[in-house]
Scaffold this active site. Structure first.
Site, mmCIF file in Angstrom:
data_model
loop_
_atom_site.group_PDB
_atom_site.id
_atom_site.type_symbol
_atom_site.label_atom_id
_atom_site.label_comp_id
_atom_site.label_asym_id
_atom_site.label_seq_id
_atom_site.Cartn_x
_atom_site.Cartn_y
_atom_site.Cartn_z
ATOM 1 N N CYS A 35 49.021 59.185 54.987
ATOM 2 C CA CYS A 35 48.643 59.812 56.248
ATOM 3 C C CYS A 35 47.314 60.535 56.079
ATOM 4 C CB CYS A 35 49.664 60.816 56.765
ATOM 5 S SG CYS A 35 51.275 60.133 57.060
ATOM 6 N N ARG A 80 44.428 55.713 54.224
ATOM 7 C CA ARG A 80 45.580 56.491 53.762
ATOM 8 C C ARG A 80 46.867 56.132 54.510
ATOM 9 N NH1 ARG A 80 43.705 61.154 50.935
ATOM 10 N NH2 ARG A 80 45.824 61.903 51.040
ATOM 11 N N TRP A 89 51.316 56.888 58.068
ATOM 12 C CA TRP A 89 52.074 55.969 57.215
ATOM 13 C C TRP A 89 53.516 56.439 57.352
ATOM 14 C CZ3 TRP A 89 55.319 56.083 52.933
ATOM 15 C CH2 TRP A 89 55.483 54.878 52.246
ATOM 16 N N ASN A 119 51.068 65.655 57.004
ATOM 17 C CA ASN A 119 51.180 64.670 55.932
ATOM 18 C C ASN A 119 52.206 65.213 54.945
ATOM 19 O OD1 ASN A 119 50.744 62.788 53.906
ATOM 20 N ND2 ASN A 119 48.855 63.745 53.186
ATOM 21 N N GLY A 120 53.213 64.428 54.586
ATOM 22 C CA GLY A 120 54.230 64.905 53.646
ATOM 23 C C GLY A 120 55.619 64.716 54.226
ATOM 24 N N GLU A 133 48.049 43.255 36.285
ATOM 25 C CA GLU A 133 47.168 43.721 37.358
ATOM 26 C C GLU A 133 46.784 42.554 38.286
ATOM 27 O OE1 GLU A 133 46.458 46.419 38.582
ATOM 28 O OE2 GLU A 133 44.595 46.130 39.692
ATOM 29 N N LYS A 138 47.508 42.572 42.256
ATOM 30 C CA LYS A 138 46.446 42.397 43.263
ATOM 31 C C LYS A 138 46.834 41.295 44.247
ATOM 32 C CE LYS A 138 44.724 45.234 43.094
ATOM 33 N NZ LYS A 138 44.678 46.399 42.285
ATOM 34 N N GLU A 176 49.654 42.435 46.616
ATOM 35 C CA GLU A 176 49.205 43.432 47.595
ATOM 36 C C GLU A 176 48.384 42.813 48.716
ATOM 37 O OE1 GLU A 176 47.902 47.540 45.746
ATOM 38 O OE2 GLU A 176 47.054 45.868 44.648
ATOM 39 N N HIS A 222 61.713 32.744 27.591
ATOM 40 C CA HIS A 222 62.955 33.526 27.535
ATOM 41 C C HIS A 222 63.541 33.795 28.918
ATOM 42 C CE1 HIS A 222 62.321 34.003 23.256
ATOM 43 N NE2 HIS A 222 61.068 34.321 23.532
ATOM 44 N N LYS A 235 46.495 54.133 50.619
ATOM 45 C CA LYS A 235 45.647 54.311 49.438
ATOM 46 C C LYS A 235 46.150 55.414 48.517
ATOM 47 C CE LYS A 235 41.882 53.507 47.088
ATOM 48 N NZ LYS A 235 41.925 52.286 46.282
HETATM 49 C C1 F6R Z 1 47.036 49.157 43.627
HETATM 50 C C2 F6R Z 1 46.883 50.564 43.829
HETATM 51 C C3 F6R Z 1 48.031 51.446 43.501
HETATM 52 C C4 F6R Z 1 47.512 52.715 42.826
HETATM 53 C C5 F6R Z 1 48.650 53.712 42.593
HETATM 54 C C6 F6R Z 1 48.156 54.961 41.890
HETATM 55 O O1 F6R Z 1 45.889 48.450 43.994
HETATM 56 O O2 F6R Z 1 45.864 51.021 44.253
HETATM 57 O O3 F6R Z 1 48.957 50.809 42.684
HETATM 58 O O4 F6R Z 1 46.916 52.377 41.617
HETATM 59 O O5 F6R Z 1 49.213 54.068 43.826
HETATM 60 O O6 F6R Z 1 47.129 55.562 42.610
HETATM 61 P P1 F6R Z 1 46.177 56.615 41.943
HETATM 62 O O7 F6R Z 1 45.364 55.922 40.909
HETATM 63 O O8 F6R Z 1 45.340 57.141 43.063
HETATM 64 O O9 F6R Z 1 47.046 57.664 41.328
#
Ligand code: F6R
Length: 613
Positions: free
Chosen positions: A2, A27, A75, A101-102, A486, A490, A493, A509, A608
């Protein structure tokens, strides 16, 4: 999660709030809203969907010219995505409007109490109870200041919040408060902006103060004051933002993600700037307050992080154990915080977080500190909660990352972790010559990444052939395993396609049962010592009908004979090889997502900065 914003000044609040919400949209983006105080009344406007939908609504029928207002991009946590659940929420009688937010954990008993007092509720949110709780306290003690009313209300609240509150009773101020949810005040000239994130204020002012937990700010157009929820004193620290205006703009790129992928040569350069010793045989970090003796006395390292940052830490483990021979544990921050993990003496703890606001990572940090361990941070967001809560740390200097899927922040974390491996190794067993080779590899990394980015068209063409496939498996050994994880994250996501990652040899396995003609296996074959084994693993999945894409720096093997696609990247030092190998996977995920028609910068269900548990 949010985004929240508040504006008070001389300009029309509408435009500034909408502009700010666009910057905060990463966000959370399932619905958005604003509330403006105009001629003594509060006017809310909300809509489901992205901020541009709200902007259209404002344009067509919301011509309020008030110079004070609040806004929110959501969000969803409590209640589905709908206009009635979108913020801001108004109290009964419209005296107060709030954006939050929260999560208010005890919202049900408070709601029951307020219902008894004849308050009515029109949404399913936890936030609406706050609006009415504030009104209840105002009605009870009308002589109190706005900030005092908020203080009295928040004393009853359990959970987390960053809030901005607007009132038609207190017409010349906005009150903001935080607990475990970021909030800052951008200090302008005759105007002030409150936001959950510096992205929303950077174009108006560079001078900000970050609120601390338990602080409540009363913000007017030309001044502000802060009180605390409890007995604690106010601890105000002024910061200068180092972002350039325009960092948040797309330039010639169609999406932030692609822009950020292409920014990696410079974000990696920035992660390294001024961080090598003069003799170019080791690295140094001004932010880490440890002497060489203290570096030597570290017996164990523990890294805590979430998501992509967790993958970076896992890579850090491989590199630090390989070069510095220090045992490293890596834990999901969300697990560590509740696990009561036994830690050995002389353990140095690192938390890694791009946003510096991830609540699980913050809680892991607090838990480690509570147990008396020194905690260092690796963060991108200057002045963020995690950056301020750690004992010392390293800033990534990757610049603003807006794409929800982390790209340049990941490679900048990898770069810093690789430099840490070098630093720890050089105070232990690594010789001068090996140190210089390592430094050289790091220094030439931006140039190498530029070369790899030239593969963008080839990778786009490969994505075109396979984007319709139903299952993607990413396989890598040793230092390539975290990169495979990773790569899979990606792709998930960005394109919502099923993707998983395994250490290559683990395939046999169990996961090999997944292999069919629907499968695409992406092998990371960039380590010389692992080539023979990897080739056998490729044959095994080929024999079962999978399509194979290989990423390799070996030019001797006729990969084309037994792989469907070959992506050739430059051969590099093993300490930087994982960073270079990441780039093709980011590009692949990007193009698959694009071809599948996904919203690249705002993938569904994600946000984010994850500030709820
Ligand atoms: C994936 C992504 C998330 C963040 C995770 C931690 O692309 O961005 O998996 O890596 O939410 O976020 P930070 O690094 O901001 O603590």
């Amino acid at each position: 999660m949010c985004g929240i914003i508040g504006y008070i000044g001389q300009k029309k609040a509408n435009g500034i709030l909408i502009e700010g919400l666009k910057r905060l949209e990463y966000r959370g983006y399932d619905s958005a809203g604003i509330a403006i105080l105009d001629q003594g009344e509060i006017f809310p406007l909300k809509c489901v969907g992205k901020v541009h939908e709200l902007a259209k609504k404002v344009q067509s029928h919301f011509q309020h010219s008030g110079t004070i207002g609040i806004g929110h991009t959501r969000w969803a946590t409590h209640g589905n995505v709908s206009e009635k659940n979108a913020h801001p929420h108004l109290s009964n009688g419209n005296n107060f409007a709030i954006a939050h937010n929260g999560i208010i954990e005890n919202y049900l008993p408070i709601k029951a109490f307020l219902i008894e007092k004849n308050y009515k509720f029109y949404s399913d949110t936890d936030t609406e109870i706050l609006a009415n709780l504030i009104d209840y306290h105002y009605q009870k003690e009308k002589y109190l200041s706005f900030a005092e009313i908020i203080r009295k209300s928040l004393l009853h609240v359990e959970g987390t919040y960053g809030i901005v509150v607007l009132s038609k009773i207190f017409k010349d101020e906005i009150v903001a408060a935080r607990k475990s949810s970021p909030l800052l005040i951008g200090l302008g000239n005759g105007e002030n902006i409150i936001a959950s994130d510096a992205a929303a204020v950077a174009r108006y002012t560079k001078r900000v103060i970050y609120l601390n937990d338990g602080e409540i700010a009363s913000v007017c157009s030309d001044n502000f004051s802060v009180i605390t929820l409890g007995e604690g004193s106010v601890d105000m620290v002024y910061h200068e933002l180092d972002w350039e205006i325009g960092d948040e703009d797309l330039g010639d790129f169609p999406t932030h993600m692609l822009k950020e992928i292409f920014e990696q040569p410079s974000s990696i350069e920035n992660a390294m700037r001024g961080r090598f010793t003069e003799d170019a045989s080791s690295s140094k970090f001004g932010g880490l307050s440890l002497t060489p003796q203290e570096f030597r006395s570290v017996e164990r390292l523990l890294f805590c992080a979430c998501g992509t940052a967790y993958h970076a830490c896992l890579e850090g483990k491989y590199l630090i154990e390989k070069y510095a021979r220090i045992p490293v544990d890596v834990e999901y921050a969300s697990e560590f915080r509740y696990r009561n993990a036994p830690l050995q003496r002389n353990t140095l703890v690192f938390v890694v977080s791009q946003s510096g606001e991830t609540i699980d990572t913050l809680a892991a940090l607090q838990e480690a500190k509570r147990k008396g361990y020194p905690v260092m941070g690796i963060t991108n967001a200057v002045g963020s909660t995690i950056a301020r809560a750690t004992d010392s740390g390293i800033y990534q200097h990757a610049g603003l990352e807006i794409g929800v899927a982390s790209t340049k922040a990941f490679t900048s974390q990898l770069t810093i972790l690789s430099m840490l491996a070098l630093l720890f190794a050089r105070v232990r067993d690594m010789d001068d010559f090996s140190g210089r080779q390592y430094v050289y590899a790091l220094k030439t990394l931006p140039k190498t990444i530029k070369e790899v980015l030239k593969l963008s068209e080839q990778i786009s063409a490969i994505a075109e052939k396979y984007y319709g496939q139903g299952r993607f498996l990413f396989l890598g050994r040793q230092t390539m395993y975290p990169i495979a994880l990773e790569g899979a994250l990606k792709l998930k996501e960005i394109s919502y396609v099923h993707a998983e990652a395994f250490p290559t040899a683990e395939m046999k396995h169990g996961p090999i049962a997944l292999i069919s003609e629907e499968s695409v296996c992406i092998f990371l074959a960039t380590q010389k010592e692992m080539l023979d084994k990897t080739m056998s693993n490729i044959q095994e999945v080929k024999a079962r009908g999978a399509k194979v894409i290989v990423i390799t720096s070996n030019t001797q093997i006729a990969w084309e004979v037994f792989c469907n696609e070959v992506i050739k990247i430059p051969e590099t030092h093993p300490g930087v090889n994982p960073i270079v190998s990441t780039i093709p996977l980011q590009l692949f995920a990007y193009y698959v997502g694009l071809l599948r028609g996904c919203d690249i910068d705002r993938p569904r269900n994600l946000a984010k900065s994850v500030t709820v548990e």
